[in-house]
Structure formats: C-alpha cells, structure tokens
Design a protein around this motif. Structure first.
Motif, PDB file in Angstrom:
ATOM      1  N   ASP A   1      -2.538 -16.150 -15.071  1.00 18.66           N
ATOM      2  CA  ASP A   1      -3.919 -15.299 -15.194  1.00 18.66           C
ATOM      3  C   ASP A   1      -3.771 -14.083 -15.758  1.00 18.66           C
ATOM      4  O   ASP A   1      -2.946 -13.259 -15.181  1.00 18.66           O
ATOM      5  N   GLY A   2      -4.221 -13.830 -16.717  1.00 14.12           N
ATOM      6  CA  GLY A   2      -3.941 -12.378 -17.339  1.00 14.12           C
ATOM      7  C   GLY A   2      -4.639 -11.220 -16.543  1.00 14.12           C
ATOM      8  O   GLY A   2      -4.112 -10.177 -16.374  1.00 14.12           O
ATOM      9  N   GLU A   3      -5.929 -11.496 -15.906  1.00 14.79           N
ATOM     10  CA  GLU A   3      -6.622 -10.486 -15.219  1.00 14.79           C
ATOM     11  C   GLU A   3      -5.892 -10.192 -13.891  1.00 14.79           C
ATOM     12  O   GLU A   3      -5.658  -9.106 -13.653  1.00 14.79           O
ATOM     13  N   ALA A   4      -5.258 -11.204 -13.200  1.00 15.40           N
ATOM     14  CA  ALA A   4      -4.253 -10.797 -12.093  1.00 15.40           C
ATOM     15  C   ALA A   4      -2.954 -10.232 -12.513  1.00 15.40           C
ATOM     16  O   ALA A   4      -2.583  -9.335 -11.895  1.00 15.40           O
ATOM     17  N   GLN A   5      -2.482 -10.501 -13.613  1.00 19.08           N
ATOM     18  CA  GLN A   5      -1.353  -9.777 -14.273  1.00 19.08           C
ATOM     19  C   GLN A   5      -1.776  -8.281 -14.390  1.00 19.08           C
ATOM     20  O   GLN A   5      -0.756  -7.244 -14.127  1.00 19.08           O
ATOM     21  N   ARG A   6      -2.827  -8.144 -14.912  1.00 18.11           N
ATOM     22  CA  ARG A   6      -3.295  -6.532 -15.131  1.00 18.11           C
ATOM     23  C   ARG A   6      -3.368  -5.828 -14.027  1.00 18.11           C
ATOM     24  O   ARG A   6      -3.192  -4.635 -13.765  1.00 18.11           O
ATOM     25  N   GLU A   7      -3.977  -6.526 -12.935  1.00 16.35           N
ATOM     26  CA  GLU A   7      -4.313  -5.867 -11.445  1.00 16.35           C
ATOM     27  C   GLU A   7      -2.999  -5.560 -10.958  1.00 16.35           C
ATOM     28  O   GLU A   7      -2.815  -4.714 -10.145  1.00 16.35           O
ATOM     29  N   LEU A   8      -1.939  -6.590 -11.001  1.00 14.49           N
ATOM     30  CA  LEU A   8      -0.662  -6.105 -10.536  1.00 14.49           C
ATOM     31  C   LEU A   8      -0.142  -4.992 -10.979  1.00 14.49           C
ATOM     32  O   LEU A   8       0.631  -4.145 -10.512  1.00 14.49           O
ATOM     33  N   LEU A   9       0.065  -4.804 -12.415  1.00 12.44           N
ATOM     34  CA  LEU A   9       0.536  -3.966 -12.959  1.00 12.44           C
ATOM     35  C   LEU A   9      -0.278  -2.514 -12.604  1.00 12.44           C
ATOM     36  O   LEU A   9       0.589  -1.403 -12.107  1.00 12.44           O
TER      37      LEU A   9
ATOM     38  N   HIS B   1      22.403   4.324  -8.293  1.00  9.37           N
ATOM     39  CA  HIS B   1      22.239   3.707  -9.113  1.00  9.37           C
ATOM     40  C   HIS B   1      20.977   3.843 -10.042  1.00  9.37           C
ATOM     41  O   HIS B   1      20.934   4.123 -11.198  1.00  9.37           O
ATOM     42  N   CYS B   2      19.746   3.548  -9.340  1.00  7.41           N
ATOM     43  CA  CYS B   2      18.540   4.060  -9.791  1.00  7.41           C
ATOM     44  C   CYS B   2      17.717   3.780  -8.446  1.00  7.41           C
ATOM     45  O   CYS B   2      18.055   3.721  -7.345  1.00  7.41           O
ATOM     46  N   VAL B   3      16.406   4.158  -8.728  1.00  4.05           N
ATOM     47  CA  VAL B   3      15.402   4.367  -7.664  1.00  4.05           C
ATOM     48  C   VAL B   3      14.260   3.417  -7.918  1.00  4.05           C
ATOM     49  O   VAL B   3      13.689   3.291  -9.106  1.00  4.05           O
ATOM     50  N   LEU B   4      13.712   2.761  -6.944  1.00  6.26           N
ATOM     51  CA  LEU B   4      12.589   1.900  -6.922  1.00  6.26           C
ATOM     52  C   LEU B   4      11.416   2.714  -6.425  1.00  6.26           C
ATOM     53  O   LEU B   4      11.409   3.133  -5.542  1.00  6.26           O
ATOM     54  N   LEU B   5      10.478   3.147  -7.537  1.00  2.00           N
ATOM     55  CA  LEU B   5       9.320   4.091  -7.317  1.00  2.00           C
ATOM     56  C   LEU B   5       8.142   3.403  -6.464  1.00  2.00           C
ATOM     57  O   LEU B   5       7.389   3.938  -6.006  1.00  2.00           O
ATOM     58  N   GLY B   6       8.030   2.008  -6.806  1.00  2.00           N
ATOM     59  CA  GLY B   6       7.070   1.226  -6.035  1.00  2.00           C
ATOM     60  C   GLY B   6       6.883  -0.098  -6.741  1.00  2.00           C
ATOM     61  O   GLY B   6       7.679  -0.469  -7.500  1.00  2.00           O
ATOM     62  N   SER B   7       6.322  -0.782  -5.984  1.00  2.00           N
ATOM     63  CA  SER B   7       6.198  -2.227  -6.573  1.00  2.00           C
ATOM     64  C   SER B   7       4.876  -2.835  -6.013  1.00  2.00           C
ATOM     65  O   SER B   7       4.131  -2.239  -4.964  1.00  2.00           O
ATOM     66  N   ALA B   8       4.454  -4.212  -6.532  1.00  2.00           N
ATOM     67  CA  ALA B   8       3.357  -4.920  -5.804  1.00  2.00           C
ATOM     68  C   ALA B   8       3.681  -6.277  -6.166  1.00  2.00           C
ATOM     69  O   ALA B   8       4.261  -6.545  -6.756  1.00  2.00           O
ATOM     70  N   VAL B   9       2.868  -7.154  -5.245  1.00  2.00           N
ATOM     71  CA  VAL B   9       2.864  -8.506  -5.420  1.00  2.00           C
ATOM     72  C   VAL B   9       1.306  -9.114  -5.202  1.00  2.00           C
ATOM     73  O   VAL B   9       0.350  -8.298  -4.522  1.00  2.00           O
TER      74      VAL B   9
END
Length: 431
Positions: A284-292, A263-271
């Motif tokens: 925290d905005g910096e942490a969210q940027r690092e996550l992305l 149905h779709c493909v999960l190409l990558g992820s992060a926590v």
C-alpha cells in the motif's frame, strides 16, 4: 524510538557479522558488493528433491535457482558446549544464530563472557520452519527429547541468550520478510527505554525444503530466470536466498563513553502496517509514505538530504512501482540540489533472504557509509515503464563508485508480505 533529544535517540552499530551466498564473512561480503558479484546459482546437489518439477515447466523455472550457503550442516558444537546429539536435533538456524552472534561480538571487541548476567538483549528475525518439516517427514522416531527446543522457531533468539548468559529481552520476531529489520527497530527501542544496555539484532534464514520456493512460484512472485531486476523494465519476480546477519547495538552515548568503534549510527526508525489496502499481500503506497514520514520525523532528519536508499527492491511488477512512488513523494521531492535520490537492492546480488533480508540491507549500507563507497545494484538496464524515474527524482545506482557528494545519510526499507513495513535511517559515525 521515543526520547525527545535527537542525539539521545541515536544508536551506534559497534559490531557486525554476516554469512550470505558467495560470502562467508563480513570482509567477503564487502568484496562481493564492491565487485558486483552475482551469487545466484543452481540448487546445490542433494538440497532439494525436484523430480516432480520438469525442466522448463512454465512459471516454475526459477525454482531451480537461488542464493545458497555452503556446508549448512557444519557446526562446531563443542565450541558452544553443546552435545553432538543435541546439535543434531537443533534447527540449523539456531546454529547459524550462535555463530553470527559470537562473530559480531568479536567484531565489536566484546568478550562474550563479560556479558554473562548483563541486560543484553537478543532480537532475531526468522520465518518458516523448513527443518522441522523435514524432521516430521520421518515420523515419531525422528523426534527426541531435544526436539521441543531444537525445532522451535521461538527458541532461536533464546538459544543465543542462554549460551551467552544474557538477561535482557530475548525474542524471535516474525513479521514475514521484514522480520530482521523490525528486530533492529525493536532492539533500538529496548536500548532507548533502558531495558537493555547492549543488543544483538538481526535475522537468519535457510531454504532447506522446496515447498516455500514453490509457494513463491505459484503466487507469481518468483523470477522465472532466477534474477532480481529491481526497478528494471524486465522485473518479473524475486529470487530466493538464504543466510543471516547480526549487528551489535549500543546507545551512541554509551558507545562513545566506552571507546567503541562506531561503524554507523541509526538515527531513527519506524514500523507500520498497510492496514487494509487492495489485498493482504498487495503493498500500500499510502502506508509506505506514512512510514517514511514517521521514520524521518523520529530521526529529526530532513528526508531530502538522504543520498541513498537500500530498497526492499524485490523486482516484482506490483511492488517496485509502489515503493518507487512512495520514495519519490517523500524523499525525491524538494531535494536541495539537482542530484536524484540513488537507490539499489542487495537482492540483485544474493537473492531475497526472507526473514533475514532487512538486516543484510542494513549491513550493506553500514559498510558503504563506513567505506565511502556505494556498490552497484545489478541487473539494471532500463527503468520499469511503470516507474517515472525522472519525475520521482530517483536513479538506480548501477555503477560502483564513491559515496555521492553530501552527507553520508541513507535509508533502509523492508516490507513483509502481510503488510508490516519498516524503515531505518542511517548516518555516518561522529568524528
């Protein structure tokens, strides 16, 4: 996800199931999304005792609204070979998890009995213990020899593994509101490490007692009018929902070899975690940027090619601007064309499903990618003045229409109140 070849990191979604406010199954959920249905209602009769909260009490108006399931007490115990007495002692989330797992395997064209003894994993997000609290109100006489397992949050995932005879990893994940998307991330890691050959991942949540919603209200996080205004100028808090969702995952190479429908493909992820910031419950905005950055590096994907992001999108005054700024900084800049990044939130349809919220956002994206249609995000009229949409190159997708021109590439975000953040990169199934 840890292997070096991007193709080897890809994980296929081969089956799905869900039960959410206003939609009893996957097809009904797609209809709800495509038609732009608002499934928020008053609290069902007999669900909560709200006598102590007068109508119109300042700050608590939203307690009487939410997204609710019908017939949460219904369960075909005989189908699963469970005695009526044991079923009565089980947290209804265990029952819901069993039903969703079975239905997801059916959707994947997997006969559950064929998995018995296999290295199949179960990762399930769940938070809170409403049912246990209700049982304990009745004192010791309400507790039986079935209660130890029946009331344990940790057993929710184990119940599925036991009933289906699965020998892979099995755990309930509690990372607060990001639990179910973290569960998907952990399931992908388990598949890629070889610990499992198939994984069930998702989350379940039920609002069976009013105290959790009261806590949201007292923290100022609950919308007084029972609507989630994600990224809108009227953003005044979230609205609570309940339900659950499950995805069946395989390594893409295995799914292709097995002839599965992908149905779709999960190409990558992060926590990651906010790890400090201004406060325990402040994003925290910096942490969210690092996550992305981490998620798109793991996916070996140019973030500027992403066409849509399913937001955490709670409609809170503090959270929305921080999320928007991080998205704009990482995904909004350097886009290869003039089109802004489209964003939206399923919470505007069905409310915030707490520990099950992330997987429902993922299922929405999976259905959208598969069907080539992007459903509208509701309750949006004008941008939050704290979110400079044009400068960030973002646009709320407030009209249902065809998938935007370009790759069917999307992201899904989910954030926990304690700072545990997760982002998953989703792509179209290969031809």
């Amino acid at each position: 996800m840890s292997t070096s070849d991007p193709a080897e990191r890809a994980v296929a979604v081969v089956g799905m199931s869900c039960r959410v406010p206003g939609a009893e199954d996957l097809d009904a959920f797609w209809d709800l999304l495509r038609d732009g249905v608002d499934a928020i209602t008053d609290v069902p009769a007999g669900r909560w005792d709200l006598d102590g909260i007068p109508d119109g009490a300042h700050g608590f108006e939203g307690v009487r609204r939410g997204g609710f399931l019908d017939r949460v007490a219904d369960f075909d115990s005989g189908f699963f070979g469970i005695s009526p007495r044991e079923a009565e002692a089980m947290d209804p989330r265990q029952r819901l998890a069993l039903e969703l797992s079975w239905t997801a395997l059916e959707h994947a064209a997997v006969v559950p009995e064929t998995l018995r003894g296999a290295k199949a994993a179960v990762f399930l997000g769940a938070t809170g213990d409403d049912y246990a609290a209700l049982v304990h109100r009745h004192g010791g006489d309400a507790v039986s020899h079935h209660s130890m397992a029946g009331l344990s949050r940790g057993v929710i995932a184990n119940r599925v593994s036991y009933q289906l005879g699965l020998r892979g990893p099995s755990l309930t994940v509690d990372a607060a509101q990001s639990s179910s998307l973290v569960a998907v991330h952990l399931a992908c890691e388990s598949l890629l490490s070889g610990a499992a050959t198939l994984a069930l991942a998702g989350g379940v949540h039920l609002n069976l007692a009013p105290e959790g919603t009261l806590a949201f209200a007292r923290a100022g996080a609950l919308s007084p009018d029972g609507r989630c205004y994600a990224f809108d100028a009227r953003a005044n808090g979230t609205v609570r929902g309940e339900g659950g969702g499950m995805v069946v995952l395989k390594r893409l190479s295995d799914a292709v070899a097995d002839g599965d429908t992908v149905h779709c493909v999960l190409l990558g992820s992060a926590v990651n975690n906010d790890g400090g910031g201004e406060g325990l419950t402040v994003p925290d905005g910096e942490a969210q940027r690092e996550l992305l950055h981490s998620a798109y590096a793991q996916a070996a994907t140019d973030a500027a090619r992403v066409r849509y992001v399913e937001l955490h999108g709670t409609g809170t005054r503090a959270g929305d601007p921080i999320e928007a700024a991080a998205l704009g900084a990482v995904l909004g800049q350097d886009r290869p064309d003039a089109e802004p990044l489209l964003v939206g939130s399923v919470k505007t349809n069905i409310g915030h499903l707490d520990g099950a919220a992330g997987v429902i956002g993922l299922i929405k994206v999976a259905l959208s990618v598969r069907n080539g249609i992007l459903p509208s995000s509701l309750n949006y009229a004008e941008p939050n003045p704290a979110i400079p949409m044009e400068r960030l190159r973002l646009r709320v997708n407030d009209t249902t229409g065809p998938w935007p021109e370009g790759p069917r590439l999307a992201g899904v975000s989910s954030f926990g109140v304690g700072g545990t953040n997760c982002h998953v990169v989703v792509g179209q199934a290969p031809a």
